[in-house]
Write an enzyme that holds these catalytic residues in place. Structure first.
Site, PDB file in Angstrom:
ATOM      1  N   TYR A   1      -1.963  -0.674  10.892  1.00 10.21           N
ATOM      2  CA  TYR A   1      -1.574  -0.714   8.580  1.00 10.21           C
ATOM      3  C   TYR A   1      -0.321  -0.015   8.610  1.00 10.21           C
ATOM      4  O   TYR A   1       0.536  -0.903   8.050  1.00 10.21           O
ATOM      5  CB  TYR A   1      -2.688  -0.009   8.904  1.00 10.21           C
ATOM      6  CG  TYR A   1      -2.707  -0.384   7.030  1.00 10.21           C
ATOM      7  CD1 TYR A   1      -3.434  -1.806   6.949  1.00 10.21           C
ATOM      8  CD2 TYR A   1      -3.023   0.564   6.503  1.00 10.21           C
ATOM      9  CE1 TYR A   1      -3.694  -1.987   5.671  1.00 10.21           C
ATOM     10  CE2 TYR A   1      -3.258   0.113   4.948  1.00 10.21           C
ATOM     11  CZ  TYR A   1      -3.842  -0.891   4.327  1.00 10.21           C
ATOM     12  OH  TYR A   1      -3.924  -0.958   2.989  1.00 10.21           O
TER      13      TYR A   1
ATOM     14  N   SER B   1       0.404  -1.145   0.262  1.00  8.05           N
ATOM     15  CA  SER B   1      -0.014   0.502   0.218  1.00  8.05           C
ATOM     16  C   SER B   1       0.594   1.901   0.354  1.00  8.05           C
ATOM     17  O   SER B   1       2.255   1.100   0.587  1.00  8.05           O
ATOM     18  CB  SER B   1      -0.989  -0.177   1.175  1.00  8.05           C
ATOM     19  OG  SER B   1      -1.759   0.858   1.697  1.00  8.05           O
TER      20      SER B   1
HETATM   21  N1  LIG Z   1      -8.526  -1.250  -1.714  1.00 11.65           N
HETATM   22  C1  LIG Z   1      -7.110   0.191  -1.318  1.00 11.65           C
HETATM   23  O1  LIG Z   1      -7.594   1.604  -1.301  1.00 11.65           O
HETATM   24  C2  LIG Z   1      -6.189  -0.407  -0.945  1.00 11.65           C
HETATM   25  C3  LIG Z   1      -5.273   0.492  -1.337  1.00 11.65           C
HETATM   26  C4  LIG Z   1      -4.060  -0.105  -0.516  1.00 11.65           C
HETATM   27  C5  LIG Z   1      -3.956  -1.273  -0.706  1.00 11.65           C
HETATM   28  N2  LIG Z   1      -4.863  -2.205  -0.727  1.00 11.65           N
HETATM   29  C6  LIG Z   1      -4.482  -3.542  -0.143  1.00 11.65           C
HETATM   30  O2  LIG Z   1      -5.430  -3.965  -1.039  1.00 11.65           O
HETATM   31  C7  LIG Z   1      -4.956  -5.648  -0.693  1.00 11.65           C
HETATM   32  C8  LIG Z   1      -6.328  -5.775  -0.469  1.00 11.65           C
HETATM   33  O3  LIG Z   1      -7.619  -5.005  -0.557  1.00 11.65           O
HETATM   34  P1  LIG Z   1      -9.564  -5.074  -1.290  1.00 11.65           P
HETATM   35  O4  LIG Z   1      -9.716  -3.172  -1.724  1.00 11.65           O
HETATM   36  O5  LIG Z   1      -9.567  -5.930  -2.236  1.00 11.65           O
HETATM   37  O6  LIG Z   1      -9.675  -5.079   0.167  1.00 11.65           O
HETATM   38  P2  LIG Z   1     -11.455  -6.115  -0.094  1.00 11.65           P
HETATM   39  O7  LIG Z   1     -11.503  -5.652   2.106  1.00 11.65           O
HETATM   40  O8  LIG Z   1     -12.126  -5.123  -0.581  1.00 11.65           O
HETATM   41  O9  LIG Z   1     -10.629  -7.395   0.306  1.00 11.65           O
HETATM   42  C9  LIG Z   1      -9.506  -8.276   0.845  1.00 11.65           C
HETATM   43  C10 LIG Z   1     -10.380  -9.539   0.774  1.00 11.65           C
HETATM   44  O10 LIG Z   1      -9.422 -10.679   1.559  1.00 11.65           O
HETATM   45  C11 LIG Z   1      -9.401 -11.258   2.285  1.00 11.65           C
HETATM   46  N3  LIG Z   1      -8.790 -11.254   3.586  1.00 11.65           N
HETATM   47  C12 LIG Z   1      -9.132 -10.821   4.967  1.00 11.65           C
HETATM   48  N4  LIG Z   1      -8.336 -11.766   5.582  1.00 11.65           N
HETATM   49  C13 LIG Z   1      -8.303 -12.039   5.383  1.00 11.65           C
HETATM   50  C14 LIG Z   1      -7.350 -13.131   5.730  1.00 11.65           C
HETATM   51  N5  LIG Z   1      -6.343 -13.917   7.598  1.00 11.65           N
HETATM   52  N6  LIG Z   1      -7.222 -14.638   5.750  1.00 11.65           N
HETATM   53  C15 LIG Z   1      -7.457 -15.221   4.165  1.00 11.65           C
HETATM   54  N7  LIG Z   1      -8.376 -13.547   3.815  1.00 11.65           N
HETATM   55  C16 LIG Z   1      -8.618 -12.692   4.191  1.00 11.65           C
HETATM   56  C17 LIG Z   1     -10.725 -10.799   3.023  1.00 11.65           C
HETATM   57  O11 LIG Z   1     -12.258 -11.752   3.092  1.00 11.65           O
HETATM   58  C18 LIG Z   1     -11.166  -9.612   1.130  1.00 11.65           C
HETATM   59  O12 LIG Z   1     -11.873 -11.125   0.317  1.00 11.65           O
HETATM   60  C19 LIG Z   1      -5.045  -5.273   1.280  1.00 11.65           C
HETATM   61  O13 LIG Z   1      -3.734  -5.752   1.289  1.00 11.65           O
HETATM   62  C20 LIG Z   1      -4.841  -4.113   1.073  1.00 11.65           C
HETATM   63  O14 LIG Z   1      -3.934  -3.291   2.080  1.00 11.65           O
HETATM   64  C21 LIG Z   1      -6.524  -1.451  -0.759  1.00 11.65           C
END
Ligand SMILES: NC(=O)c1ccc[n+]([C@@H]2O[C@H](COP(=O)([O-])OP(=O)(O)OC[C@H]3O[C@@H](n4cnc5c(N)ncnc54)[C@H](O)[C@@H]3O)[C@@H](O)[C@H]2O)c1
Length: 288
Positions: free
Chosen positions: A182, A169
């Site tokens: 985080y 991120s």
């Molecule tokens: N959406 C954003 O703006 C953003 C920005 C920067 C980084 N990220 C990173 O991208 C990644 C995906 O985020 P997203 O936006 O798709 O979020 P999201 O919450 O929509 O999806 C995350 C997925 O990970 C799964 N998950 C969470 N904890 C888990 C665990 N302990 N074991 C297995 N699965 C697990 C959840 O069930 C979910 O399906 C994350 O690592 C997040 O930190 C997201």
């Protein structure tokens, strides 16, 4: 294993991952779904892993079993062979069993995408974070990636090829107020990326990180992280998109497929001299 690239048709790619097998964590929705779909279109077979249920201590619903099944279905529609696994990335034995299943079915794992992550509990200064909240965040967002690397990396190293992509991120590069755990976990993930890249470089296994900025919660991907971050920061519903866009030098939120394209490039041979790198997909957010 599927062998050659997918046939022509809507959404089909050019076979950049033809004959490859990938394990994607957090694949039920959001960026994990976007990556899985991009990989399927480019010819990969997939093991899609997600906790597919809520976790005690996480104050918002995580991906569900039906969302994981839906990701699998849309990937199969693109021609991929797909296995799904319900597993928590805090559970090393479950990750080892998933890696075993993928190897049994596809013969190998060429790509690992460490995407599973949580954004909350957050929204408070560091001294108000409880020990349990700290452990939970570090264990999922940092420990989860290390455990998956532990389950898969040795197999890749023994074979002398592979690509690992860690979804970190912008919080892995700069601080955010009231997101200490985080930010610490994501900075740790960037460090893990560089260290493991050096461990595996002699074995031709590449390890890179992608640092997305604020990603739009896309309906088709069912992502909800941005809304949850906004909630942690007490940004009123309906205002959060505009609030995040205001911070973006390019005046737009990042789209999930823009992140997936970067992950795809790092997964493919097009990036074969790239290891230990951090690719930001943040519309210039961290350039300031
Ligand atoms: N959406 C954003 O703006 C953003 C920005 C920067 C980084 N990220 C990173 O991208 C990644 C995906 O985020 P997203 O936006 O798709 O979020 P999201 O919450 O929509 O999806 C995350 C997925 O990970 C799964 N998950 C969470 N904890 C888990 C665990 N302990 N074991 C297995 N699965 C697990 C959840 O069930 C979910 O399906 C994350 O690592 C997040 O930190 C997201």
């Amino acid at each position: 294993m599927s062998g050659g690239g997918r046939g022509p048709g809507p959404g089909s790619g050019t076979g950049r991952l033809a004959g490859r097998a990938a394990l994607v964590t957090g694949a039920a929705r959001g960026l994990g779904r976007a990556c899985a779909l991009a990989f399927a279109r480019e010819g990969a077979d997939l093991l899609l892993l997600d906790v597919a249920g809520d976790l005690p201590g996480v104050p918002y619903p995580l991906g569900s079993a039906s969302q994981l099944a839906h990701t699998a279905e849309v990937c199969r529609e693109s021609g991929a062979a797909v296995l799904t696994r319900r597993a928590d990335v805090r559970d090393l034995a479950a990750l080892e069993s998933a890696a075993e299943a993928a190897e049994e079915r596809f013969g190998r794992i060429d790509v690992l995408v460490n995407n599973a992550g949580i954004a909350a509990p957050s929204g408070r200064p560091a001294h108000e974070i409880t020990e349990a909240e700290w452990q939970l965040m570090i264990d999922v967002d940092l420990g989860g990636a290390w455990r998956a690397i532990r389950a898969v990396g040795g197999r890749m190293a023994a074979r002398g090829s592979g690509s690992i992509v860690n979804v970190a991120s912008t919080a892995g590069l700069v601080g955010y107020r009231h997101f200490a755990a985080y930010v610490a976990a994501k900075h740790g993930l960037v460090g893990l990326t560089k260290a493991v890249a050096l461990d595996y470089a002699p074995r031709r296994v590449r390890v890179n990180a992608v640092c997305p900025g604020s990603v739009r919660d896309d309906e088709a991907m069912e992502g909800r992280m941005l809304a949850e971050i906004a909630r942690s920061l007490e940004v009123p519903d309906g205002e959060h998109r505009a609030a995040f866009v205001r911070d973006q030098p390019m005046n737009a939120l990042v789209e999930p497929d823009e992140v997936a394209n970067a992950v795809l490039w790092l997964a493919s041979d097009e990036s074969r001299q790239v290891t230990g790198s951090v690719v930001t997909v943040d519309g210039g957010f961290t350039a300031r």
